[in-house]
Design a protein around this motif. Structure first.
Motif, mmCIF file in Angstrom:
data_model
loop_
_atom_site.group_PDB
_atom_site.id
_atom_site.type_symbol
_atom_site.label_atom_id
_atom_site.label_comp_id
_atom_site.label_asym_id
_atom_site.label_seq_id
_atom_site.Cartn_x
_atom_site.Cartn_y
_atom_site.Cartn_z
ATOM 1 N N LYS A 1 64.000 -50.041 -64.373
ATOM 2 C CA LYS A 1 64.089 -48.874 -63.489
ATOM 3 C C LYS A 1 62.723 -48.205 -63.337
ATOM 4 O O LYS A 1 62.328 -47.806 -62.233
ATOM 5 N N GLU A 2 61.986 -48.119 -64.436
ATOM 6 C CA GLU A 2 60.693 -47.431 -64.423
ATOM 7 C C GLU A 2 59.625 -48.241 -63.698
ATOM 8 O O GLU A 2 58.728 -47.678 -63.064
ATOM 9 N N ASN A 3 59.727 -49.569 -63.776
ATOM 10 C CA ASN A 3 58.671 -50.422 -63.236
ATOM 11 C C ASN A 3 59.021 -51.086 -61.903
ATOM 12 O O ASN A 3 58.186 -51.791 -61.339
ATOM 13 N N PHE A 4 60.242 -50.858 -61.401
ATOM 14 C CA PHE A 4 60.599 -51.471 -60.127
ATOM 15 C C PHE A 4 59.699 -50.996 -58.979
ATOM 16 O O PHE A 4 59.248 -51.822 -58.169
ATOM 17 N N PRO A 5 59.402 -49.689 -58.869
ATOM 18 C CA PRO A 5 58.538 -49.253 -57.759
ATOM 19 C C PRO A 5 57.170 -49.928 -57.780
ATOM 20 O O PRO A 5 56.673 -50.356 -56.735
ATOM 21 N N SER A 6 56.551 -50.034 -58.959
ATOM 22 C CA SER A 6 55.231 -50.670 -59.032
ATOM 23 C C SER A 6 55.337 -52.163 -58.758
ATOM 24 O O SER A 6 54.468 -52.750 -58.094
ATOM 25 N N GLY A 7 56.422 -52.808 -59.249
ATOM 26 C CA GLY A 7 56.621 -54.220 -58.952
ATOM 27 C C GLY A 7 56.775 -54.469 -57.462
ATOM 28 O O GLY A 7 56.271 -55.464 -56.923
ATOM 29 N N LEU A 8 57.446 -53.555 -56.774
ATOM 30 C CA LEU A 8 57.635 -53.656 -55.328
ATOM 31 C C LEU A 8 56.301 -53.523 -54.597
ATOM 32 O O LEU A 8 56.012 -54.282 -53.661
ATOM 33 N N VAL A 9 55.482 -52.561 -55.032
ATOM 34 C CA VAL A 9 54.167 -52.367 -54.409
ATOM 35 C C VAL A 9 53.312 -53.618 -54.574
ATOM 36 O O VAL A 9 52.679 -54.099 -53.618
ATOM 37 N N VAL A 10 53.298 -54.177 -55.795
ATOM 38 C CA VAL A 10 52.492 -55.381 -56.040
ATOM 39 C C VAL A 10 53.008 -56.550 -55.202
ATOM 40 O O VAL A 10 52.231 -57.345 -54.678
ATOM 41 N N PHE A 11 54.314 -56.650 -55.061
ATOM 42 C CA PHE A 11 54.909 -57.699 -54.230
ATOM 43 C C PHE A 11 54.411 -57.584 -52.790
ATOM 44 O O PHE A 11 54.015 -58.581 -52.164
ATOM 45 N N LEU A 12 54.417 -56.363 -52.246
ATOM 46 C CA LEU A 12 53.980 -56.146 -50.870
ATOM 47 C C LEU A 12 52.504 -56.482 -50.697
ATOM 48 O O LEU A 12 52.075 -56.998 -49.663
#
Length: 530
Positions: A11-22
């Motif tokens: 939950k805490e790292n999903f936003p950063s993982g999404l940014v890196v994916f993009l």
């Protein structure tokens, strides 16, 4: 309890993982195209970098994937070997060599990178990111990855003339709106607390919607497909199988494959170690990565990637910087980015192909600014020239050449300043000062090496006859044999000939004592010219 911790980490790292994916998706495709490899090979490397290396590594911030620094090597190797299938064998060799480097603990070399050089590399990467994303932000895209600098036998002025001669208003609108959204997400507290809805995702969605509105209304602001993400769209399982290239294992009998593999292993390992040092500095908790484990993880990652048709990879500064700036707290973020790459490439490539490169450029421009912000330059300026000059030299060299050459130049200048500082630690007096002194005291530094010999020799040479000289080594733990012999010759020979009173304080009994743990200090000799 463990499951709760894992869920909390996701939950805490999903936003950063999404940014890196993009950020990673177009880079993976762009690097593959620039390397002369199949488009999907870059995405495969990104997936393996997230899932395999992300799982095995203990770095909490760094993200691995295909690297621009290897593009020239890969392109040349594929051309020389004649087939991408043969090149994949070189990737397997590189992975095996990296595994060996990890087991022989070669990762410790990263401990010798000075902080000012690492910070200079980060600032340079930030500048390069901005320079490379400006064309996409303005709607001028020859290729996504392009060259790492705007320098080609000097400053390439064609870069600027072509750039500003092909501005696309629609791309500029999307860029400005995206930057406004990203800044609002950073500044407005209500939006900043919406961690499961990162600003980058909102910017991407708004960018897609804006361009779709432009197209539906027939506006001249509509962004053309060549300025959008381009991802292969398989129509069936057979299409997916055809997109994946397997290695031709007969390549192991080709000596060129082994040479290319060794070259990739060395360059990729150095780039990875540099990135790990940089990533640890970007980590707000200042956790330290096991670099030997990292080399092993990279080796296994390159083995897996090459076996299933992927490009070689390294830990990459751009993705790691985006990861840190997006608030990543653990390696779960890198794993999430790998999962998203895998899911989206298989399920929704048509939607991903609607993303304007201008939106992704906005994300990366802000990442680049945070790496190269003026406050960093100001910080090293206040630290003095011994820190500032190597820092700026690294910045300029990395931007003007490439990462490895630039860091090498920065290291050379940093070492020069270290040696210069070491030489200055030896006691030196000018002839004028010696002439004015009634009694001369030469207090030696804690460590006196061959680098100090010239300064001490010049001082002793300038001492005039009938002087009173005290050479104090009570605070000295080491003196090289060359300097000891020179001081002893001065005290026992020249001092007697020129009526110089010499007192030697704190010297140990013999040369070997400076290599032992003895603490006692006695005079080498008690020489006092009469």
């Amino acid at each position: 309890m463990k499951n709760t911790s894992l869920i909390g980490g996701i939950k805490e790292n999903f936003p950063s993982g999404l940014v890196v994916f993009l950020v990673a998706l177009p880079l993976c495709l762009g690097i593959a195209l620039a390397s002369g490899a199949p488009p999907l090979s870059g995405v495969i490397a990104g997936i393996v970098g997230g899932l395999v290396v992300g799982f095995l590594s203990n770095s909490n911030i760094s993200v691995s994937g295909p690297a621009a620094g290897l593009t020239a090597i890969v392109l040349t190797a594929i051309t020389d070997l004649g087939a991408f299938e043969l090149f994949l064998c070189a990737g397997i060799v590189a992975g095996l060599i990296q595994l060996i480097l990890g087991f022989i603990r070669a990762g410790s070399i990263s401990n010798y990178f000075p902080n000012n050089v690492i910070e200079g590399m980060l600032a340079a990467i930030g500048i390069i990111i901005i320079l490379k994303q400006i064309p996409h932000a303005l709607g001028f895209d020859k290729d996504y990855e392009g060259h790492e600098s705007i320098f080609d036998n000097g400053l390439n002025f064609n870069y600027f003339t072509e750039l500003f001669g092909a501005i696309h208003p629609g791309a500029i609108v999307v860029t400005l709106v995206s930057i406004a959204i990203l800044l609002a997400w950073d500044k407005i507290s209500v939006l900043r607390r919406m961690k499961m809805l990162p600003g980058a995702l909102v910017a991407v969605v708004v960018g897609i919607l804006l361009n779709e509105v432009f197209k539906m209304t027939g506006s001249s602001l509509a962004i053309t497909p060549k300025h959008l993400v381009v991802l292969p769209v398989p129509q069936s399982f057979e299409d997916v199988k055809n997109l994946i290239t397997m290695p031709d294992f007969t390549g192991f009998s080709n000596p060129k494959v082994w040479i290319v593999g060794a070259t990739i292993a060395i360059v990729a390992s150095i780039e990875t170690l540099l990135c790990i040092e940089a990533s640890d500095r970007l980590d707000k908790q200042r956790r330290i990565t096991d670099t030997n484990l990292e080399l092993k993880a990279q080796g296994i990652g390159n083995l897996v990637s090459s076996l299933i048709g992927g490009l070689p990879m390294t830990s990459v500064v751009v993705r790691s910087s985006a990861n840190a700036n997006a608030g990543a707290t653990s390696k779960i973020s890198a794993i999430i980015h790998g999962v998203l790459l895998l899911i989206c490439v298989l399920s929704i490539p048509m939607i991903l192909n609607l993303i304007p490169l201008a939106t992704l450029a906005a994300v990366l421009i802000l990442v680049g600014y945070k790496l190269a912000k003026p406050a960093t330059f100001k910080h090293f300026w206040h630290l003095g020239k011994f820190q500032f000059v190597p820092f700026v030299a690294t910045v300029v060299a990395v931007v003007a050449t490439d990462l490895l050459k630039g860091v090498g130049i920065g290291l050379a200048i940093s070492i020069f300043y270290i040696l210069q500082g070491n030489m200055k630690r030896a006691y030196y007096l000018s002839r004028e000062k010696l002439n004015d002194a009634d009694g001369i005291t030469i207090k030696l530094a804690e460590e006196v090496s061959f680098l100090n010999k010239a300064a001490i020799k010049k001082t002793l040479k300038n001492i005039k006859s009938k002087s009173n000289v005290t050479i104090d080594a009570r605070g000295t733990s080491y003196i090289t044999t060359d300097v000891l012999e020179m001081i002893q010759d001065f005290a026992n020979i020249r001092a007697k000939e020129e009526d110089i009173n010499v007192e030697l304080l704190g010297f140990k009994t013999s040369y070997r004592d400076y290599e032992s743990s003895q603490d006692s200090h006695v005079l080498i000799t008690h020489t006092r010219a009469m």
